[in-house]
Design a protein around this motif. Structure first.
Motif, PDB file in Angstrom:
ATOM      1  N   THR A   6       0.838  -1.198   0.000  1.00  0.00           N
ATOM      2  CA  THR A   6       0.000   0.000   0.000  1.00  0.00           C
ATOM      3  C   THR A   6       0.870   1.243   0.000  1.00  0.00           C
ATOM      4  N   THR A   7       0.288   2.324  -0.461  1.00  0.00           N
ATOM      5  CA  THR A   7       0.974   3.610  -0.462  1.00  0.00           C
ATOM      6  C   THR A   7      -0.070   4.695  -0.238  1.00  0.00           C
ATOM      7  N   TYR A  32     -12.500   7.838 -10.800  1.00  0.00           N
ATOM      8  CA  TYR A  32     -12.125   8.234  -9.448  1.00  0.00           C
ATOM      9  C   TYR A  32     -12.193   7.043  -8.499  1.00  0.00           C
ATOM     10  N   PRO A  33     -11.419   7.085  -7.407  1.00  0.00           N
ATOM     11  CA  PRO A  33     -10.438   8.110  -7.020  1.00  0.00           C
ATOM     12  C   PRO A  33      -9.254   8.129  -8.007  1.00  0.00           C
ATOM     13  N   GLN A  72      -2.220   4.787 -10.827  1.00  0.00           N
ATOM     14  CA  GLN A  72      -2.238   6.031 -10.064  1.00  0.00           C
ATOM     15  C   GLN A  72      -0.890   6.721 -10.235  1.00  0.00           C
ATOM     16  N   GLY A  73      -0.915   8.061 -10.199  1.00  0.00           N
ATOM     17  CA  GLY A  73       0.250   8.846 -10.573  1.00  0.00           C
ATOM     18  C   GLY A  73       1.193   9.219  -9.450  1.00  0.00           C
ATOM     19  N   GLY A  74       1.945  10.298  -9.696  1.00  0.00           N
ATOM     20  CA  GLY A  74       3.094  10.644  -8.872  1.00  0.00           C
ATOM     21  C   GLY A  74       2.840  11.553  -7.698  1.00  0.00           C
ATOM     22  N   TYR A 119      -4.038   3.383  -0.962  1.00  0.00           N
ATOM     23  CA  TYR A 119      -4.448   2.396  -1.957  1.00  0.00           C
ATOM     24  C   TYR A 119      -3.364   1.352  -2.131  1.00  0.00           C
ATOM     25  N   THR A 120      -3.720   0.288  -2.809  1.00  0.00           N
ATOM     26  CA  THR A 120      -2.800  -0.823  -3.048  1.00  0.00           C
ATOM     27  C   THR A 120      -2.152  -0.660  -4.406  1.00  0.00           C
TER      28      THR A 120
END
Length: 362
Positions: free
Chosen positions: A11-12, A67-68, A136-138, A29-30
């Motif tokens: 996860t981050t 989304y998200p 998902q991005g940076g 999110y994972t």
């Protein structure tokens, strides 16, 4: 450290938009499953682009925002893990990542090292990876990127000003190479940079002899364009007298305006066989009268981001020349204000988020 398993999940935390209001807030999110040619990046900096604004507000034309959504595609970070088949990077390397996290590797564009034109490319965010997980991005603690679309950044000592903003600068050099204007034109021709002119203007001027004209919507950037960036001339697009005087004077124009604008005033600036190169992502149809093109044998064309090879060449070029970007560094808790200011064109000239120095969970 190599990644132990293709099924490894972690996860981050990132900052995500939940709806078309575009307001970002912390989101856990994972990350997708990692593969043998993947690189796990700890994000240190990420630039804010007008494309991010379009995406989070669902202003992307036929594409739909999901989304998200964690935006961000101008990433600089540190490699913390590599897949078993990764040969290009080692743990501890400073790297850059852009709009893509994956490409097929076997099509003609991929084999020609212009993977940004791969029909099976996977976007860094607002897309779906092969395992069904959303990308998902940076604007986050970490990302997983295929080694093919990850580039070395040798500017570790200046990763914020020389990295995150420069990761996207190859898009203003790519059209001059792909359209054969670098060798055939640049050494003896006149260039116009219109829109995000610090990208087109500074890159073109630093390459050498050509005369560079900056075109802007107001006079407020004149001093910076002439005195700091070294432009040879400056045109205000609303000054009809000066625009008329400059007619038939430019060989090509790099147009990076990301919103609807008339093309005819800029077509009139081009010489015979001149090129108007569109680089702004605009979801509204543009219009022009055909004689503007026919009578001067002019070309309206477009160009996408640079390839990873071109991006690495640009980073090395900037390192050799000692160039840095004009940026405003912000923390993640300021990102919503930064996006509001970006929408109002209130930034000189690029926001970069200090991701590593931000408390993403607050």
């Amino acid at each position: 450290m190599e990644m132990d398993s293709l099924e490894t999940e972690r996860t981050t935390i990132g900052w995500a938009a939940r709806d078309p209001s575009g307001v970002l807030s912390p989101y856990t999110y994972t990350l997708r499953n990692t593969g043998p040619e993947d690189v796990l990046i700890k994000v240190t900096y990420c630039g804010i682009c007008h494309t991010d604004l379009h995406q989070i507000k669902n202003e992307v034309g036929k594409s739909q925002s999901h989304y998200p959504m964690v935006p961000g595609h101008e990433v600089v970070g540190e490699v913390v893990e590599v897949g078993s088949d990764v040969s290009k990077f080692r743990v501890g390397d400073c790297v850059g990542a852009g709009l893509l996290v994956q490409c097929c590797g076997i099509c003609r564009p991929c084999k020609s090292e212009i993977e940004q034109y791969c029909n099976k490319k996977i976007w860094s965010y607002n897309d779906v990876y092969t395992d069904g997980k959303p990308t998902q991005g940076g604007f986050a603690q970490s990302m997983i990127v295929h080694q093919k679309v990850c580039g070395e950044n040798t500017r570790r000592d200046d990763a914020g000003t020389g990295g995150a903003a420069t990761v996207r600068r190859s898009d203003s050099v790519q059209p001059t190479e792909s359209l054969r204007v670098e060798e055939e034109w640049v050494e003896r021709r006149n260039i116009g940079a219109w829109g995000s002119w610090t990208h087109g203007g500074e890159d073109s001027k630093s390459h050498g002899p050509p005369l560079v004209t900056v075109i802007s919507s107001s006079d407020r950037k004149r001093e910076e364009a002439i005195d700091h960036l070294g432009a040879d001339d400056y045109l205000v697009s609303s000054d009809s007298t000066r625009m008329q005087e400059a007619a038939d004077s430019l060989d090509y124009i790099i147009d990076t305006v990301p919103v609807f604008h008339p093309l005819e005033p800029y077509l009139s600036l081009l010489k015979l066989d001149g090129k108007l190169i569109l680089m702004g992502a605009i979801n509204t149809p543009l219009q022009f009268v055909s004689p503007m093109v026919m009578l001067g044998r002019k070309t309206i064309t477009g160009s996408f981001i640079g390839s990873m090879k071109e991006t690495e060449e640009m980073l090395e070029f900037w390192r050799e020349k000692g160039l840095t970007s004009m940026i405003e560094m912000v923390k993640m808790d300021y990102v919503n204000t930064a996006l509001e200011r970006l929408e109002k064109n209130d930034v000189r000239y690029k926001f970069v988020i200090d991701v590593a120095g931000s408390k993403l969970d607050q």
